[in-house]
Design a protein around this motif. Structure first.
Motif, short mmCIF file in Angstrom:
data_model
loop_
_atom_site.label_atom_id
_atom_site.label_comp_id
_atom_site.label_asym_id
_atom_site.label_seq_id
_atom_site.Cartn_x
_atom_site.Cartn_y
_atom_site.Cartn_z
N GLY A 199 0.78 -1.23 0.00
CA GLY A 199 0.00 0.00 0.00
C GLY A 199 0.81 1.28 0.00
N LYS A 201 2.73 4.29 -1.38
CA LYS A 201 2.69 4.94 -2.68
C LYS A 201 4.09 5.11 -3.27
CE LYS A 201 -1.62 7.57 -2.09
NZ LYS A 201 -2.23 8.92 -2.03
N LYS A 212 0.48 8.99 -10.44
CA LYS A 212 -0.70 8.32 -10.98
C LYS A 212 -0.32 7.54 -12.23
CE LYS A 212 -4.69 10.95 -9.36
NZ LYS A 212 -5.93 11.65 -9.77
N TYR A 264 1.68 -3.22 -14.00
CA TYR A 264 0.32 -2.70 -14.19
C TYR A 264 0.25 -2.00 -15.55
CZ TYR A 264 -3.92 0.02 -13.69
OH TYR A 264 -5.17 0.58 -13.90
N THR A 323 0.71 -1.97 -8.15
CA THR A 323 -0.67 -1.92 -8.63
C THR A 323 -1.15 -0.48 -8.44
OG1 THR A 323 -2.86 -2.93 -8.44
CG2 THR A 323 -1.66 -2.58 -6.41
N ASP A 325 -4.18 2.17 -6.49
CA ASP A 325 -5.21 2.22 -5.45
C ASP A 325 -6.52 2.77 -6.03
OD1 ASP A 325 -4.77 4.92 -5.76
OD2 ASP A 325 -3.81 5.21 -3.81
N ASP A 326 -7.49 3.03 -5.18
CA ASP A 326 -8.79 3.50 -5.64
C ASP A 326 -8.72 4.85 -6.33
OD1 ASP A 326 -9.82 1.20 -4.54
OD2 ASP A 326 -10.38 2.16 -2.64
N GLU A 327 -7.69 5.64 -6.05
CA GLU A 327 -7.55 6.96 -6.66
C GLU A 327 -6.67 6.94 -7.90
OE1 GLU A 327 -6.00 9.29 -3.49
OE2 GLU A 327 -7.95 9.58 -2.53
N GLY A 328 -6.19 5.77 -8.29
CA GLY A 328 -5.36 5.66 -9.49
C GLY A 328 -3.88 5.88 -9.25
N TYR A 329 -3.47 6.02 -7.98
CA TYR A 329 -2.05 6.19 -7.68
C TYR A 329 -1.35 4.83 -7.67
CZ TYR A 329 -2.90 11.06 -6.35
OH TYR A 329 -3.24 12.39 -6.37
N GLN A 333 2.66 -3.54 -3.93
CA GLN A 333 1.92 -4.68 -3.39
C GLN A 333 2.64 -5.30 -2.20
OE1 GLN A 333 0.39 -7.56 -6.25
NE2 GLN A 333 0.97 -6.20 -7.94
#
Length: 349
Positions: A199, A201, A212, A264, A323, A325-329, A333
């Motif tokens: 998680g 960034k 992003k 990704y 990968t 996250d929900d905000e595209g950043y 993993q």
């Protein structure tokens, strides 16, 4: 300066000698051995004071070597390494200067000794087969004994003492760093992990701006550090292990991946620490998808799992699983699945 041209039958003066070459004739296959010129004695050969002065100079050079070794030992214990750039720079500079003077003193003393005190008469020896018989081996031993006698080391007590002292102390510059770590931290498990966690960034180096996936175009390269790296109080070496190079490829150009699901949408992330000796790998060639280490030219193919295609490195660059996250950043993993950098004694591969 003038140049005079003549025909081939005219004699030409070359080096003070007349050389006549006529058309259709060739020069000699061999030239007579001119021998040695007259020997010119050195001042140290004819002036006792010059000889003593040369001896004192050699002693002084050996003394410089001794002082360099002592300075190395003092710097090793006097300058603590606290993980800061300043302490590392001061330690490396002090140890390097001590080692340089230790070696330079021995080397220059040996050269000056040979050029000013030992026999300088020219000698020649014809080539012969490398294999030698018993008589030739005895002659070789006798020549070595004559050389030792010629050095006059047995009659120069001060010179002999300086030589022995410098040679006896110099190994401390090699042994001390090896044994000095006894009692220090020998926990090698820290080499197997970095600051990357699930998680965390990916941010640009050095600004720390989160990245992003949509902002990374095909062919672009981004130098990456973990989020919040600059604010952490981790040692400098821990921060250095976490640096990453991010590249976006056309997914059709990817030949293979080290691990399925680690990239990704064509975006791959690899450790910047070369698996040869740990130099930063940072030179990217967009057309070939090759990463080059500038230190020893190890080359890695990003499109093929960062496998080695050239150079002394033996292992691919470790891949960081990423990968979004929900905000595209872009986020990690987890940590690298293998240790970054060169080998150490508990590494299996």
């Amino acid at each position: 300066m003038s140049t005079t041209h003549g025909n081939a039958d005219e004699p030409r003066d070359i080096g003070g000698q007349d050389l006549v070459l006529r058309q259709g004739e060739h020069g000699p296959d061999r030239f007579e051995n001119p021998g040695f010129g007259p020997h010119r004695p050195r001042r140290s050969d004819v002036e006792p004071e010059a000889n003593k002065r040369a001896e004192r100079q050699v002693v002084a050079l050996f003394a410089i070597s001794v002082l360099g070794t002592v300075g190395f030992v003092v710097a090793y214990f006097a300058i603590p390494l606290d993980g800061t750039v300043g302490s590392i720079r001061a330690s490396n500079l002090s140890l390097g200067l001590g080692l340089a003077f230790a070696l330079l003193g021995i080397g220059t003393a040996a050269v000056h000794w040979a050029k000013s005190l030992m026999n300088d008469h020219e000698q020649a020896e014809d080539r012969h087969a490398q294999a030698s018989n018993a008589q030739e081996r005895q002659e070789a031993v006798a020549a070595l004994q004559d050389g030792a006698k010629d050095s006059a080391i047995g009659r120069r007590g001060v010179l002999k003492g300086a030589l022995v002292s410098s040679l006896a102390l110099f190994p401390l510059t090699i042994v001390l760093p090896l044994v000095g770590e006894v009692g220090e931290d020998w926990n090698v498990s820290k080499f197997k992990r970095t600051m990357w966690t699930r998680g965390k960034k990916l941010t640009t180096d050095p600004t720390g701006r989160p990245i992003k996936a949509a902002d990374v175009t095909i062919g672009s390269v981004v130098h990456v550090i973990p989020e919040g790296l600059e604010e952490t109080e981790a040692p400098l070496d821990e921060k250095a292990k976490a640096v990453v190079l991010l590249v976006r490829l056309d997914p059709r150009d990817i030949k293979s991946e080290q691990h399925e699901g680690f990239s990704y949408d064509g975006i791959v992330a690899f450790s910047k620490i070369c698996t040869h000796v740990g130099c930063p790998v940072a030179l990217y060639e967009q057309q070939t998808h090759h990463l080059l280490c500038p230190c020893h030219q190890s080359t890695f193919d990003v499109a093929d799992g960062a496998k080695v295609v050239f150079g002394p490195a033996k292992r691919p660059l470790p891949q960081l699983p990423i990968t979004v996250d929900d905000e595209g950043y872009l986020v990690a993993q987890g940590d690298f699945t293998e240790p970054v950098g060169p080998s150490f004694w508990e590494r299996l591969a």
